[in-house]
Scaffold this motif. Structure first.
Motif, PDB file in Angstrom:
ATOM      1  N   PHE A  66       0.809  -1.223   0.000  1.00 52.55           N
ATOM      2  CA  PHE A  66       0.000   0.000   0.000  1.00 52.55           C
ATOM      3  C   PHE A  66       0.844   1.277   0.000  1.00 52.55           C
ATOM      4  CE2 PHE A  66      -2.478  -3.214   2.435  1.00 52.55           C
ATOM      5  CZ  PHE A  66      -3.458  -3.446   1.476  1.00 52.55           C
ATOM      6  N   GLY A  67       2.093   1.205   0.426  1.00 47.34           N
ATOM      7  CA  GLY A  67       2.939   2.390   0.460  1.00 47.34           C
ATOM      8  C   GLY A  67       2.412   3.445   1.421  1.00 47.34           C
ATOM      9  N   LEU A  68       2.648   4.698   1.085  1.00 47.12           N
ATOM     10  CA  LEU A  68       2.166   5.798   1.930  1.00 47.12           C
ATOM     11  C   LEU A  68       0.649   5.922   1.914  1.00 47.12           C
ATOM     12  CD1 LEU A  68       4.790   8.593   1.117  1.00 47.12           C
ATOM     13  CD2 LEU A  68       4.682   7.111   3.133  1.00 47.12           C
ATOM     14  N   GLY A  69       0.006   5.303   0.909  1.00 47.72           N
ATOM     15  CA  GLY A  69      -1.450   5.315   0.881  1.00 47.72           C
ATOM     16  C   GLY A  69      -2.066   4.615   2.070  1.00 47.72           C
ATOM     17  N   PHE A  70      -1.296   3.764   2.750  1.00 52.55           N
ATOM     18  CA  PHE A  70      -1.796   3.089   3.942  1.00 52.55           C
ATOM     19  C   PHE A  70      -2.126   4.098   5.040  1.00 52.55           C
ATOM     20  CE2 PHE A  70      -1.009   0.827   7.983  1.00 52.55           C
ATOM     21  CZ  PHE A  70      -1.930  -0.200   7.836  1.00 52.55           C
ATOM     22  N   LEU A  71      -1.414   5.215   5.052  1.00 53.31           N
ATOM     23  CA  LEU A  71      -1.629   6.221   6.088  1.00 53.31           C
ATOM     24  C   LEU A  71      -2.846   7.089   5.811  1.00 53.31           C
ATOM     25  CD1 LEU A  71       2.052   7.429   6.585  1.00 53.31           C
ATOM     26  CD2 LEU A  71       0.827   5.695   7.893  1.00 53.31           C
ATOM     27  N   THR A  72      -3.242   7.207   4.565  1.00 58.25           N
ATOM     28  CA  THR A  72      -4.318   8.136   4.189  1.00 58.25           C
ATOM     29  C   THR A  72      -5.616   7.442   3.775  1.00 58.25           C
ATOM     30  OG1 THR A  72      -3.475   8.200   1.911  1.00 58.25           O
ATOM     31  CG2 THR A  72      -2.648   9.859   3.454  1.00 58.25           C
ATOM     32  N   SER A  73      -5.573   6.164   3.535  1.00 58.19           N
ATOM     33  CA  SER A  73      -6.759   5.462   3.060  1.00 58.19           C
ATOM     34  C   SER A  73      -7.708   5.165   4.218  1.00 58.19           C
ATOM     35  CB  SER A  73      -6.355   4.154   2.374  1.00 58.19           C
ATOM     36  OG  SER A  73      -7.514   3.405   2.028  1.00 58.19           O
ATOM     37  N   GLN A  74      -9.019   5.285   3.942  1.00 57.83           N
ATOM     38  CA  GLN A  74     -10.035   4.947   4.930  1.00 57.83           C
ATOM     39  C   GLN A  74     -10.628   3.557   4.705  1.00 57.83           C
ATOM     40  OE1 GLN A  74     -12.962   7.933   5.994  1.00 57.83           O
ATOM     41  NE2 GLN A  74     -11.805   9.538   4.943  1.00 57.83           N
ATOM     42  N   SER A  75     -10.143   2.857   3.709  1.00 58.53           N
ATOM     43  CA  SER A  75     -10.669   1.536   3.399  1.00 58.53           C
ATOM     44  C   SER A  75     -10.135   0.506   4.380  1.00 58.53           C
ATOM     45  CB  SER A  75     -10.277   1.150   1.967  1.00 58.53           C
ATOM     46  OG  SER A  75     -10.677  -0.178   1.684  1.00 58.53           O
ATOM     47  N   ILE A 263     -16.231   2.666  21.744  1.00 57.39           N
ATOM     48  CA  ILE A 263     -15.959   3.594  20.644  1.00 57.39           C
ATOM     49  C   ILE A 263     -16.772   3.276  19.399  1.00 57.39           C
ATOM     50  CG2 ILE A 263     -14.049   2.328  19.576  1.00 57.39           C
ATOM     51  CD1 ILE A 263     -12.625   5.096  19.341  1.00 57.39           C
ATOM     52  N   GLY A 264     -17.323   2.094  19.297  1.00 55.23           N
ATOM     53  CA  GLY A 264     -18.157   1.752  18.142  1.00 55.23           C
ATOM     54  C   GLY A 264     -17.452   0.930  17.092  1.00 55.23           C
ATOM     55  N   ASN A 265     -16.122   1.005  17.030  1.00 57.09           N
ATOM     56  CA  ASN A 265     -15.315   0.190  16.109  1.00 57.09           C
ATOM     57  C   ASN A 265     -15.781   0.313  14.662  1.00 57.09           C
ATOM     58  OD1 ASN A 265     -13.683  -1.097  18.261  1.00 57.09           O
ATOM     59  ND2 ASN A 265     -15.642  -1.993  18.842  1.00 57.09           N
ATOM     60  N   ALA A 266     -15.907   1.539  14.205  1.00 60.95           N
ATOM     61  CA  ALA A 266     -16.282   1.822  12.815  1.00 60.95           C
ATOM     62  C   ALA A 266     -15.076   2.412  12.102  1.00 60.95           C
ATOM     63  CB  ALA A 266     -17.451   2.804  12.764  1.00 60.95           C
ATOM     64  N   HIS A 267     -14.682   1.802  10.988  1.00 65.90           N
ATOM     65  CA  HIS A 267     -13.504   2.255  10.242  1.00 65.90           C
ATOM     66  C   HIS A 267     -13.895   3.394   9.296  1.00 65.90           C
ATOM     67  CE1 HIS A 267     -10.697  -0.867  11.568  1.00 65.90           C
ATOM     68  NE2 HIS A 267     -11.734  -1.662  11.587  1.00 65.90           N
ATOM     69  N   LYS A 268     -14.133   4.549   9.890  1.00 63.96           N
ATOM     70  CA  LYS A 268     -14.446   5.728   9.100  1.00 63.96           C
ATOM     71  C   LYS A 268     -14.077   6.965   9.914  1.00 63.96           C
ATOM     72  CE  LYS A 268     -19.251   6.119  10.676  1.00 63.96           C
ATOM     73  NZ  LYS A 268     -20.670   6.224  10.249  1.00 63.96           N
ATOM     74  N   ILE A 269     -13.836   8.052   9.196  1.00 63.52           N
ATOM     75  CA  ILE A 269     -13.526   9.332   9.827  1.00 63.52           C
ATOM     76  C   ILE A 269     -14.782  10.192   9.795  1.00 63.52           C
ATOM     77  CG2 ILE A 269     -12.149  11.426   9.703  1.00 63.52           C
ATOM     78  CD1 ILE A 269      -9.896   9.829   8.531  1.00 63.52           C
ATOM     79  N   SER A 270     -15.278  10.502  10.969  1.00 62.65           N
ATOM     80  CA  SER A 270     -16.480  11.321  11.075  1.00 62.65           C
ATOM     81  C   SER A 270     -16.123  12.643  11.743  1.00 62.65           C
ATOM     82  CB  SER A 270     -17.553  10.597  11.902  1.00 62.65           C
ATOM     83  OG  SER A 270     -18.665  11.441  12.140  1.00 62.65           O
ATOM     84  N   PRO A 271     -16.614  13.767  11.211  1.00 59.76           N
ATOM     85  CA  PRO A 271     -16.321  15.060  11.861  1.00 59.76           C
ATOM     86  C   PRO A 271     -16.984  15.197  13.214  1.00 59.76           C
ATOM     87  CG  PRO A 271     -17.916  15.348  10.088  1.00 59.76           C
ATOM     88  CD  PRO A 271     -17.430  13.932   9.991  1.00 59.76           C
TER      89      PRO A 271
END
Length: 331
Positions: A66-75, A263-271
């Motif tokens: 994944f490279g640096l995309g591992f740090l920025t991906s929400q998948s 915490i809910g354990n949801a793999h997403k970024i919510s504002p």
């Protein structure tokens, strides 16, 4: 040569031999102590190096894939083997930051009360009661948060926050969404309760190191209690307070079980901090036993490596801050 002279010379030789033996034993003891302490220090470095090497080796497949995309991906999809660490990093930093915002002022307040305001007979019982919070297992905090705190927040707190900040720029997004009860805010409150004894205990200990003559002199010239704490105690104990905060932050960053429950354990970024999320440690705890592929396992180990790096930078920043404060005090 007379017998008296021979006897005196014999005593001197015997005394010299005994002294040499004693000094030799002392030297052997010092050498053994030096080797033992040096071995302990080297063992710590070897263990630390072993952990780093293991994390890098285990996370290498995921980082190559994944490279640096591992740090920025929400998948985070084990079926398609697409993994990203952004939600876990976001949740770890946000929950720890909010927990510190809650725990630090409360911890300082408790420390001030115990050292300045609390009756002497109650200082020890109240201090022990606060420190007992640190002895509660994290899983107990998680169970209490799930079955007591989360329903309470869902019914009585979160609806009011959503209604109060509706229409307010920026804050509307921070306090938006349905009141789930569980989520980032709930996890932050649990973390704040867990690190509160650490902040208050260290703050109380460093407050007690202030020489009484300094405070008495300040009171003698007419300073109020607030002015004494602000202008005498706080500057004198600044290094210790910052150190306590950083230790508490390190504890919050790595907490696992209590956060996993609420915490809910949801793999997403919510504002919204009221929405569910996840952290690095919670993701590893939830999914490591279910990881059946090499890339899946490597991605979880890569999360552990990221948590190690984040903690390292936090501690490094704290050391730099402490060094800067000490230099300013020297001036």
């Amino acid at each position: 040569m007379s017998e008296a002279v021979l006897s005196e010379q014999t005593k001197r030789v015997s005394y010299g031999d005994t002294r040499a033996k004693v000094l030799k034993l002392f030297n052997l003891g010092d050498t053994a102590f030096h080797i033992l302490t040096k071995s302990c220090a080297v063992a710590v470095l070897v263990l630390l190096g072993g952990v780093i090497v293991s994390l890098i080796h285990g996370s290498a497949p995921a980082l190559r894939e994944f490279g640096l995309g591992f740090l920025t991906s929400q998948s985070w999809n084990p079926v398609t083997e697409k993994f990203g660490a952004a939600p876990a990093i976001y949740g770890t930093l946000v929950t720890s930051f909010i927990a510190l915002l809650i725990a630090a002022p409360m911890g300082f307040g408790i420390a001030v009360f115990l050292t300045e305001l609390c009756p002497y007979q109650l200082r020890r019982p109240v201090g022990i009661a606060v420190e007992l919070l640190a002895g509660i297992p994290s899983i107990i905090y998680g169970i209490w948060g799930m079955f007591v705190l989360a329903p309470f927040l869902q019914e009585h707190v979160q609806p009011g926050l959503i209604a109060a900040f509706a229409g307010v720029p920026w804050l509307e997004n921070v306090f938006s969404g349905p009141p789930y009860g569980i989520g980032i805010a709930t996890a932050s409150i649990i973390l704040a309760i867990m690190i509160l004894p650490l902040v208050s205990s260290i703050s109380r200990d460093v407050f007690e190191t202030v020489p009484p003559v300094l405070k008495e002199a300040a009171y003698g010239v007419g300073c109020t209690r607030w002015e004494v704490m602000r202008r005498i105690v706080a500057p004198y104990t600044g290094v210790g307070l910052v150190g306590g905060i950083m230790l508490a932050l390190g504890r919050a960053l790595g907490e696992t079980m209590a956060v996993t429950f609420v915490i809910g354990n949801a793999h997403k970024i919510s504002p919204s901090i009221l929405g569910p999320g996840t952290t690095i440690s919670a993701t590893i705890a939830n999914e490591f036993t279910e990881a059946d592929g090499a890339l899946y396992t490597s991605s979880l180990i890569a999360l552990g490596l990221l948590l190690f790096v984040i903690t390292f930078f936090v501690l490094a920043a704290s050391r730099l801050l402490l060094a800067r404060i000490q230099r300013q005090e020297g001036r």
